[in-house]
Enzyme design. Structure first.
Site, short mmCIF file in Angstrom:
data_model
loop_
_atom_site.label_atom_id
_atom_site.label_comp_id
_atom_site.label_asym_id
_atom_site.label_seq_id
_atom_site.Cartn_x
_atom_site.Cartn_y
_atom_site.Cartn_z
N LYS A 451 0.82 -1.27 0.01
CA LYS A 451 -0.06 0.26 0.09
C LYS A 451 0.90 1.24 -0.18
O LYS A 451 2.11 1.18 0.49
CB LYS A 451 -0.90 -0.05 1.10
CG LYS A 451 -2.07 -1.27 1.32
CD LYS A 451 -3.21 -0.67 0.35
CE LYS A 451 -4.05 -1.90 0.08
NZ LYS A 451 -4.99 -2.05 1.08
N ARG A 486 -3.78 -10.58 3.79
CA ARG A 486 -4.07 -10.45 2.07
C ARG A 486 -2.73 -9.82 1.66
O ARG A 486 -2.54 -8.73 1.98
CB ARG A 486 -5.28 -9.58 1.94
CG ARG A 486 -5.51 -9.59 0.45
CD ARG A 486 -6.92 -8.61 0.43
NE ARG A 486 -7.31 -8.62 -1.00
CZ ARG A 486 -6.73 -7.59 -1.94
NH1 ARG A 486 -5.95 -6.83 -1.34
NH2 ARG A 486 -7.56 -7.64 -3.14
#
Length: 511
Positions: A451, A486
């Protein structure tokens, strides 16, 4: 003679309420018709325990809930699901146990009659006491009333000795006492500290996972005990514009090859996404999403390597979720928590699969707008907003025992918010627990992989260079209580997960 004893209301907290209720007089009712009119004049909140150890136990629960709703019992809350060793008569299969809260206008003996009819209609017969049964339904609490008759005692007289009843009962409460009715239930405990003390006397949270009692979530044909190890979910983006690997796996052949790699590296689940949810991404239609998703899903399901593995579909469209599950997907992963499709939670309720509810404000195109980035206390507010969305999902028919929560790293968050959430998973659980202990026990999915906040923190503008930072974030998350991570890079993150699990197991081991 039937006696109903109603405790008088109070506005005090738990300590004051316990003293007030125990010190107050009771209103006594006889069994006259006028009594029933008064009792039925408004809805009463009830708690009903469920147990099953014959046949398809989960199907039995679902059918019992359906019949309860049909009979005038509106279910408002679900406990977690527990698989438990049989009590009293031990030579029989293991039980599933849970409980629900609901409201009904049925008076106590009408309610008892409805539950007994459901048991009979579902195949329960008069057999060995405490023996095998397809469904067992017991009234634990009825409004603010203590009920005593030849056929019904409320509170149920053996609550206090049964962990398999007390655990789901506690799930239906919050750490905060929400209203007079709940305060009354605490006052009916045989212990001075209310239901919390009664649960602790039996061992409390320490007995979950021990003594033949485990908290489980149904996925496919299995019951998943997420406390045994952290699961790794491999990411497969089927989009041309995802922030990390957009366009790499659009062909079926490339997608299958990537899944084969992730499975060989140890992935437990594969998350398929055919709609980009990166910041300012434009939305595609459900049909376009399905056109990307279904050919890959069908090909993956044919892979022998997928035996024993799970497939999650990452979508906020109910139409896509329904079609993917009909083809064989096991989990619906909704980044919007039901906010972008008003039919999503009702559809998932009917699909009877686990539902990942993630926190996000707005949609991918607007989530990073300034108004969606305002937080005074990000952990507290994310917890509160997640609670609200899961509560809506529950009222739509998705029981808490099918819910997975995700704090939504990177979605409507600044870098400092993401860092605070990453370190604040225990705070998020604690804040949710104030309103729902069941929801606070739900598995937590963490999606930090590659991210932007990792790149900003580590000065890595290219997403492909953020794997070391991802490993660090996964480590922090697992040590903070994440149950599913994840990730894009399965191999390296699986090593981090294994080490964290080993450390946590060592920490929990007796000295």
């Amino acid at each position: 003679m039937i006696l109903f004893k109603q405790l008088l209301p109070t506005k005090r907290g738990l300590g004051g309420a316990l003293n007030h209720f125990r010190g107050s007089s009771f209103r006594l009712f006889s069994s006259s018709p006028e009594t029933f009119v008064e009792i039925r004049s408004q809805e009463k909140e009830v708690v009903i325990a469920l147990g099953s150890n014959v046949g398809n136990r989960l199907h039995n629960f679902n059918e019992a809930l359906r019949l309860m709703k049909k009979s005038g019992i509106n279910i408002t809350r679900h406990a977690c699901l527990y698989e438990t060793a049989p009590a009293y008569v031990t030579d029989q299969p293991q039980f599933l146990n849970s409980a629900v809260r609901g409201v009904t206008k049925l008076w106590p003996h009408e309610l008892l009659g409805v539950l007994k009819k459901i048991e009979k209609d579902m195949g329960r017969t008069a057999g060995i006491r405490y023996g095998p049964r397809p469904i067992d339904l017991d009234i634990l609490f009825y409004g603010k009333f203590r009920v005593s008759s030849d056929i019904l005692t409320v509170p149920h007289e053996r609550i206090w000795e049964r962990p398999f009843v007390m655990a789901p009962l506690m799930d239906l409460l919050g750490a905060d006492v929400e209203n007079d009715t709940v305060a009354c239930w605490h006052s009916l405990s045989i212990h001075s500290g209310g239901l919390f003390e009664s649960w602790e006397k039996l061992g409390g949270e320490c007995i979950i996972g021990k003594d033949g009692m485990k908290r489980v979530l149904p996925i496919g044909n299995d019951l998943w005990d997420w406390s045994l190890k952290t699961s790794v979910m491999g990411i497969l983006n089927l989009t041309p514009d995802s922030f990390s690997d957009g366009g790499k796996f659009q062909s079926v052949e490339a997608a299958v090859s990537q899944v084969r790699l992730m499975i060989s590296e140890g992935a437990d689940m594969i998350d398929l996404g055919a709609q980009s949810t990166r910041p300012v991404a434009s939305r595609i239609s459900p049909q376009e999403e399905l056109d990307r998703l279904i050919p890959v899903l069908e090909a993956i399901l044919k892979m022998p390597e997928m035996n024993g593995k799970l497939i999650s579909v990452d979508t906020f469209y109910s139409e896509v979720a329904s079609e993917a599950v009909s083809k064989g997907a096991h989990i619906v992963n909704d980044v919007s928590g039901g906010q972008l499709d008003p039919n999503m939670t009702k559809v998932v309720a009917g699909l009877e699969v686990p539902y990942v509810a993630m926190h996000m404000r707005g949609d991918p195109a607007t989530m990073q707008n300034s108004e969606n980035l305002q937080y005074d206390d990000v952990c507290k507010q994310v917890a509160s907003e997640l609670y609200s969305r899961v509560k809506d999902a529950e009222l739509s028919g998705i029981p808490v025992w099918r819910i997975i929560i995700d704090p939504g790293l990177g979605f409507s968050k600044k870098t400092e918010h993401n860092l605070e959430l990453l370190m604040g998973l225990p705070s998020i659980r604690a804040e949710i627990a104030r309103k729902s202990l069941a929801m606070s026990h739900s598995p937590v999915l963490l999606g930090s992989s590659r991210k932007k906040f990792l790149g900003e923190t580590c000065s890595r503008p290219a997403a492909s260079e953020r794997d070391p930072a991802t490993v660090a974030s996964v480590t922090a998350g697992v040590l903070g209580g994440a149950n599913i991570v994840r990730v894009h890079n399965v191999r390296d993150n699986l090593d981090a997960v294994k080490l964290c699990d080993a450390m946590l197991k060592y920490k929990r081991s007796p000295a």
